[in-house]
Design an enzyme around this catalytic site. Structure first.
Site, PDB file in Angstrom:
ATOM      1  N   HIS A 114       7.823  -0.061   2.335  1.00 28.83           N
ATOM      2  CA  HIS A 114       7.668  -1.292   2.653  1.00 28.83           C
ATOM      3  C   HIS A 114       6.471  -1.950   2.163  1.00 28.83           C
ATOM      4  O   HIS A 114       5.552  -0.952   1.739  1.00 28.83           O
ATOM      5  CB  HIS A 114       7.587  -1.241   4.274  1.00 28.83           C
ATOM      6  CG  HIS A 114       6.468  -0.686   4.934  1.00 28.83           C
ATOM      7  ND1 HIS A 114       5.920   0.595   4.817  1.00 28.83           N
ATOM      8  CD2 HIS A 114       5.107  -1.381   5.473  1.00 28.83           C
ATOM      9  CE1 HIS A 114       5.013   0.740   5.430  1.00 28.83           C
ATOM     10  NE2 HIS A 114       4.197  -0.246   5.645  1.00 28.83           N
TER      11      HIS A 114
ATOM     12  N   ASN B 169       1.074  -1.275  -0.048  1.00 29.52           N
ATOM     13  CA  ASN B 169      -0.278   0.018   0.175  1.00 29.52           C
ATOM     14  C   ASN B 169       1.137   1.336  -0.030  1.00 29.52           C
ATOM     15  O   ASN B 169       1.720   1.372   0.906  1.00 29.52           O
ATOM     16  CB  ASN B 169      -0.894   0.142   1.366  1.00 29.52           C
ATOM     17  CG  ASN B 169      -1.767  -1.066   1.403  1.00 29.52           C
ATOM     18  OD1 ASN B 169      -2.451  -1.665   0.423  1.00 29.52           O
ATOM     19  ND2 ASN B 169      -1.741  -1.495   2.602  1.00 29.52           N
TER      20      ASN B 169
ATOM     21  N   HIS C 269       8.074   4.672   5.500  1.00 26.01           N
ATOM     22  CA  HIS C 269       9.001   4.290   5.111  1.00 26.01           C
ATOM     23  C   HIS C 269       8.904   3.185   4.199  1.00 26.01           C
ATOM     24  O   HIS C 269       7.709   2.593   4.320  1.00 26.01           O
ATOM     25  CB  HIS C 269      10.022   3.514   6.273  1.00 26.01           C
ATOM     26  CG  HIS C 269      11.116   3.165   5.839  1.00 26.01           C
ATOM     27  ND1 HIS C 269      12.327   3.439   6.730  1.00 26.01           N
ATOM     28  CD2 HIS C 269      11.926   2.312   5.011  1.00 26.01           C
ATOM     29  CE1 HIS C 269      13.386   2.851   6.411  1.00 26.01           C
ATOM     30  NE2 HIS C 269      12.758   1.850   5.246  1.00 26.01           N
TER      31      HIS C 269
ATOM     32  N   GLN D  42       3.875  -5.666   2.770  1.00 27.84           N
ATOM     33  CA  GLN D  42       3.431  -6.763   3.519  1.00 27.84           C
ATOM     34  C   GLN D  42       3.256  -8.003   3.048  1.00 27.84           C
ATOM     35  O   GLN D  42       2.840  -8.247   1.664  1.00 27.84           O
ATOM     36  CB  GLN D  42       2.114  -6.317   4.381  1.00 27.84           C
ATOM     37  CG  GLN D  42       2.336  -4.992   5.104  1.00 27.84           C
ATOM     38  CD  GLN D  42       1.024  -4.561   6.208  1.00 27.84           C
ATOM     39  OE1 GLN D  42       0.621  -5.320   6.922  1.00 27.84           O
ATOM     40  NE2 GLN D  42       0.543  -3.430   5.589  1.00 27.84           N
TER      41      GLN D  42
END
Length: 373
Positions: free
Chosen positions: A194, A181, A192, A196
């Protein structure tokens, strides 16, 4: 430091255990080296008790995880939990050292392999069994996925493949979804760069329907749907954004979002681990190009949802088409795509731009314009 583990994609990896018991794996293009103790924001584990309840009319599970209300929400840069720890008095999730990508167990998981059985409840209720991992793309808090080099994106594809293999090896996971996202518009709570990983002990409804449709097509035509899709798009050229040889980016003819873009392998495969090294490199090049074009489209960092679709892990499913779907949330400069009545209530999308037009606009974007943002 732990010794690097063997990997089918020849990546470098090292496994660690955090002070609160969660797992951490560091990946690199070169041998991994840490220069400080493995940290955790708290030495005590979060008491995660996720629960699933069955929705009898939609035929799907709904996840409940009350402990997630206390997760970190848009902290200032000096309290970034995904940056390497610089002050031992204020530990983050990651150590200092030499590595490119980090993966660790989510401190606030929606699913857990250790989820206890609930004490009953309304509807059909059971433990929220599964796994939730955080994938930190870079040690640079100011970057984005598009800023990774092609080699680093190739590494990320290998990491996603490795995580899928590891989670499947537990014997308790049936489906793995890797996703990112990006943007507060999409609900991001940490800036930051990233993503999932959610690993389910069942087949979620989107993947279940995708599998059923793909297998029905294969049974009728005697070949994978993806093979015919690639041939069709290459022949028409109207919706292809970039032909990268072993991989394509394309606005599918049935796109639900105005600039929805798929990255597909030319050779039909079902899992990231099935890609050869040249195919993975082509996938990385096309992914980077797509991300830069989306950012350059309106001259802003495009909010989006990226999802990696892979076959279920309960056996070989050759009909299932491995692909990445990107859903950009801007349909025009400053105009968001909101899921309204027909999308939420009926499950049928309304799109105000034909895919052929969207693809032409994306082809016209210079990727360098996105790189400069």
């Amino acid at each position: 430091m732990a010794d690097p583990i063997p990997s089918p994609t020849a990546l470098y990896a090292a496994d660690f255990t955090k002070p609160d018991g969660r797992a951490l794996t560091l990946y690199g293009l070169r041998p991994v080296r840490v220069t400080a103790a493995i940290p955790s924001p708290s030495p005590e584990p979060v008491d995660a008790r996720p629960v699933l309840r069955w929705h009898p009319l939609r035929g799907e599970w709904v996840m409940y995880a009350a402990h997630r209300l206390n997760r970190t929400f848009l902290p200032p840069p000096e309290y970034n939990p995904l940056a390497p720890t610089t002050d031992p008095e204020h530990p983050t999730e990651l150590p200092t050292g030499e590595y490119d990508i980090a993966v660790f167990d989510n401190r606030f998981p929606s699913l857990s392999l250790g989820a206890p059985d609930p004490e009953g409840g309304p509807a059909q209720t059971r433990a929220g069994v599964g796994a939730c991992e955080v994938v930190v793309f870079s040690q640079d808090a100011r970057g984005r996925l598009a800023d990774l080099s092609e080699a680093q994106l190739d590494l990320l594809l290998s990491v996603w493949a490795d995580r899928t293999t590891r989670l499947g090896a537990t014997g308790r996971i049936q489906s793995v979804l890797c996703f990112e996202n990006r943007g507060v518009e999409v609900g991001v709570t940490l800036h930051h760069p990233h993503g999932q990983i959610y690993a389910y002990d069942h087949l979620p409804p989107v993947q279940a329907r995708m599998l059923a449709q793909a297998e029905a097509y294969h049974a009728e035509h005697g070949r994978p749907w993806l093979a015919d899709f690639v041939a069709q798009e290459r022949e028409s050229r109207e919706r292809v954004v970039l032909d990268g040889g072993a991989a394509l980016s394309v606005v599918p003819p049935f796109a639900r979002y105005s600039f929805e873009t798929w990255i597909v392998p030319v050779r039909p495969v079902s899992l990231l681990a099935d890609l050869t090294a040249p195919e993975r490199a082509a996938f990385a090049r096309v992914l980077k190009d797509t991300l830069l074009r989306l950012d350059g489209l309106f001259g802003v960092r495009m909010p989006y949802l990226l999802t990696v679709h892979q076959a279920p892990l309960d056996g070989p499913h050759p009909a299932f088409p491995l692909h990445i779907e990107l859903y950009p949330y801007l349909r025009a400069p400053g105009r968001m795509k909101y899921l309204a009545g027909t999308e939420q209530g009926a499950g049928e999308f309304a799109n105000d731009k034909f895919p052929e037009t969207a693809a032409a606009e994306l082809r016209a974007v210079n990727p360098d314009a996105g790189a400069a943002l």
